[in-house]
Motif scaffolding. Structure first.
Motif, mmCIF file in Angstrom:
data_model
loop_
_atom_site.group_PDB
_atom_site.id
_atom_site.type_symbol
_atom_site.label_atom_id
_atom_site.label_comp_id
_atom_site.label_asym_id
_atom_site.label_seq_id
_atom_site.Cartn_x
_atom_site.Cartn_y
_atom_site.Cartn_z
ATOM 1 N N HIS A 21 21.096 65.154 37.385
ATOM 2 C CA HIS A 21 20.792 66.252 36.458
ATOM 3 C C HIS A 21 21.672 66.690 35.438
ATOM 4 O O HIS A 21 22.769 66.457 35.416
ATOM 5 C CB HIS A 21 20.446 67.461 37.566
ATOM 6 C CG HIS A 21 21.566 67.829 38.193
ATOM 7 N ND1 HIS A 21 22.670 68.464 37.912
ATOM 8 C CD2 HIS A 21 22.085 67.211 39.563
ATOM 9 C CE1 HIS A 21 23.853 68.326 39.138
ATOM 10 N NE2 HIS A 21 23.239 67.608 40.033
ATOM 11 N N ALA A 25 21.026 63.067 31.489
ATOM 12 C CA ALA A 25 20.438 62.992 32.846
ATOM 13 C C ALA A 25 20.565 61.439 32.977
ATOM 14 O O ALA A 25 20.737 60.867 34.171
ATOM 15 C CB ALA A 25 19.283 63.782 33.053
ATOM 16 N N CYS A 67 19.740 73.161 37.359
ATOM 17 C CA CYS A 67 20.666 71.875 37.225
ATOM 18 C C CYS A 67 22.164 72.257 37.354
ATOM 19 O O CYS A 67 22.879 71.200 37.831
ATOM 20 C CB CYS A 67 20.134 71.270 35.867
ATOM 21 S SG CYS A 67 18.418 70.702 35.752
#
Lengths: 335, 335
Positions: free
Chosen positions: B21, B67, B288
């Motif tokens: 993330h 990511a 995240c």
């Protein structure tokens, strides 16, 4: 179980069934060559409402309710509603979802939304997350014109490459079992941009994405275009369709008379609609009103439907961006 | 196999894994209480671009790429990109998808989009349609303000119930196997409207949908709120959170200190952000940057995240409509 074949295509193990479909269109669409196939033709663009936006919401809701009634289901039977439209923040779909009270997954794929919703809806059923899914898309000439281009009252002259946004909505009930055409494959497209920036020629902006998805689909399945009794793109119109034929030719894939476009089918050239129809409603009403009955009544055995969308906004155009396109394909086979 | 439990919840048979993330935020978010947890903090709102919209796209793309890099994957490994944002026609997501060239499913769930994308992404993997999915959502204070409310240059005084749209983007790579927190359940919400029409109090407009989805989720799983080490709504802010607590109390469900809201976590009251943060980016960056690391590092064992969205547009408000809300819930369990 891995249901992917090739690079971008999935194959359904228990192909979801199209249990019912409904379509309602505006007056102009009702006067077109397909005018007789739709469930209802509006007498005017307001449909008894005070604004075009409220008219569009009323049309979308009525289309959804009609599809439910034809499937002999109520909104309580439906696991998910997947829908979208062209208005900013997809308010047509949002307010329709409010009225229906079905768990709602809002989509934005511009004019590809009907096929985006069909592909996702089929995955949700085949994957075991739903037994029944209601999908649909909507557009309205007057709400789209004033939002994307000019107020219609202004009477701006349109170029010959321009298309007319279809006033209309289509809705489909998908089920895990039952009788009807079945969705057997889906190919989700990438965003493709060939650098076209003319918002009066959306067909040409979307054609590269349509060709890319079509070619990838054929490659993934290792088949030729004549394996389908019909291939129909969403709303490329006259010029966009020609460009798809050329782009496929460049890759040694010949498209023949089994390739058509919903934007060409819906209007007649005498209707002053220039390159043809466009908008979320275009592929939605042509699929629901014309193509699915062709499958049901045995005149087609298989359809490769390819929804096409132009992913621009007035803001992106004003900031100098070109117009990217996207296309999602779904295979529907007769029962 | 039927993966539905109760009325609106699905349970994943092979829970998709959160492989990585990333989150990037604006300067104001960087000065907040969570400022140290994000991958990058912008120095200004333009990020080297000529417009805020282009800045937002650059941030979203960079977050997605980050990511991917953390998961040691490239865009060619990813089967689907699921993303959305608040700009008209979701141009932030569209242009990011153009750059990444991953098959793209465009979503619009207003500020619930991060959780809409997580729920759908998990279904696509668990259902066998994908091995890797990239999901995300983005917002930008200045693009949202001038589109939904007033140009920021105008310096309009905001009411105390108003929230500040978060500048930031979050992205998550989901995989069919690997190490990391797992998505075990999802609950897709209905559109709920209690008749609130004040666009300066979106938290209260969304709270009924958040409460409805939360209560349905608990009922579907037949559990109580303290079964989760944390319950976090997306962007209800101070007043919206209070309303959720009250609405749950009315149904004899007591929420305690394990219930928080991303819009409350991201800003400090001293930052003059009134009721808290909002926007697609709010739940995206808090999830995240903060919540997933809490799960990874063992400070949380399970999270019920509930993305919340207000489904209005300036047009719907001008035409006298109230503000419907929606909320989608996802259960994430530590590895």
């Amino acid at each position: 179980m891995d249901k992917r074949i090739g690079l971008q295509t999935v194959v359904f193990q228990q192909p979801p069934v199209i249990l019912s479909h409904a379509s309602i269109v505006g007056p102009k669409e009702g006067q077109g060559p397909l005018g007789h196939v739709f469930d209802k033709v509006l007498e005017d663009m307001y449909y008894g409402e005070s604004t075009w936006e409220k008219a569009e919401q009323k049309v979308f809701l009525e289309t959804m309710e009609l599809a439910l009634a034809k499937a002999e289901l109520t909104s309580a039977d439906i696991d998910y509603l997947l829908a979208g439209d062209l208005t900013n923040q997809i308010i047509t779909a949002n307010f329709t979802a409010r009225s229906l009270a079905i768990p709602f997954i809002g989509l934005y794929g511009a004019c590809s939304t009907m096929y985006e919703s069909l592909a996702l809806g089929a995955m949700l059923i085949d994957g075991g997350y739903a037994r029944y899914v209601l999908v649909g898309a909507s557009s309205h000439y007057a709400t789209a014109e004033r939002q994307f281009r000019y107020p219609t009252e202004q009477g701006v002259q349109r170029s010959m490459s321009a298309q007319r946004t279809v006033t209309g909505a289509g809705a489909i009930v998908l089920g895990y079992q039952g009788t009807g055409p079945r969705i057997t494959h889906a190919t989700i497209g990438k965003v493709i941009d060939f650098g076209q920036s003319d918002a009066s020629d959306m067909g040409s902006a979307m054609a590269p994405a349509a060709a890319a998805t079509l070619l990838q689909h054929l490659s993934d399945r290792q088949i030729s275009p004549d394996c389908y009794s019909m291939i129909a793109t969403g709303d490329l119109g006259k010029y966009g369709r020609e460009l798809v034929v050329k782009l496929c030719e460049q890759q040694q894939v010949q498209l023949s008379s089994n390739y058509t476009d919903c934007g060409i089918l819906i209007f007649d050239e005498s209707q002053d609609t220039h390159a043809g129809g466009s908008g979320c409603g275009c592929s939605a009403v042509v699929t629901c009103g014309h193509l699915l009955p062709e499958l049901e009544q045995g005149r087609l055995t298989s359809l490769l439907g390819i929804g096409t969308g132009a992913l621009l906004s007035p803001c992106s155009s004003q900031q100098g961006e070109t117009i990217p396109g996207i296309a999602h394909a779904v295979v529907i086979e007769a029962n």
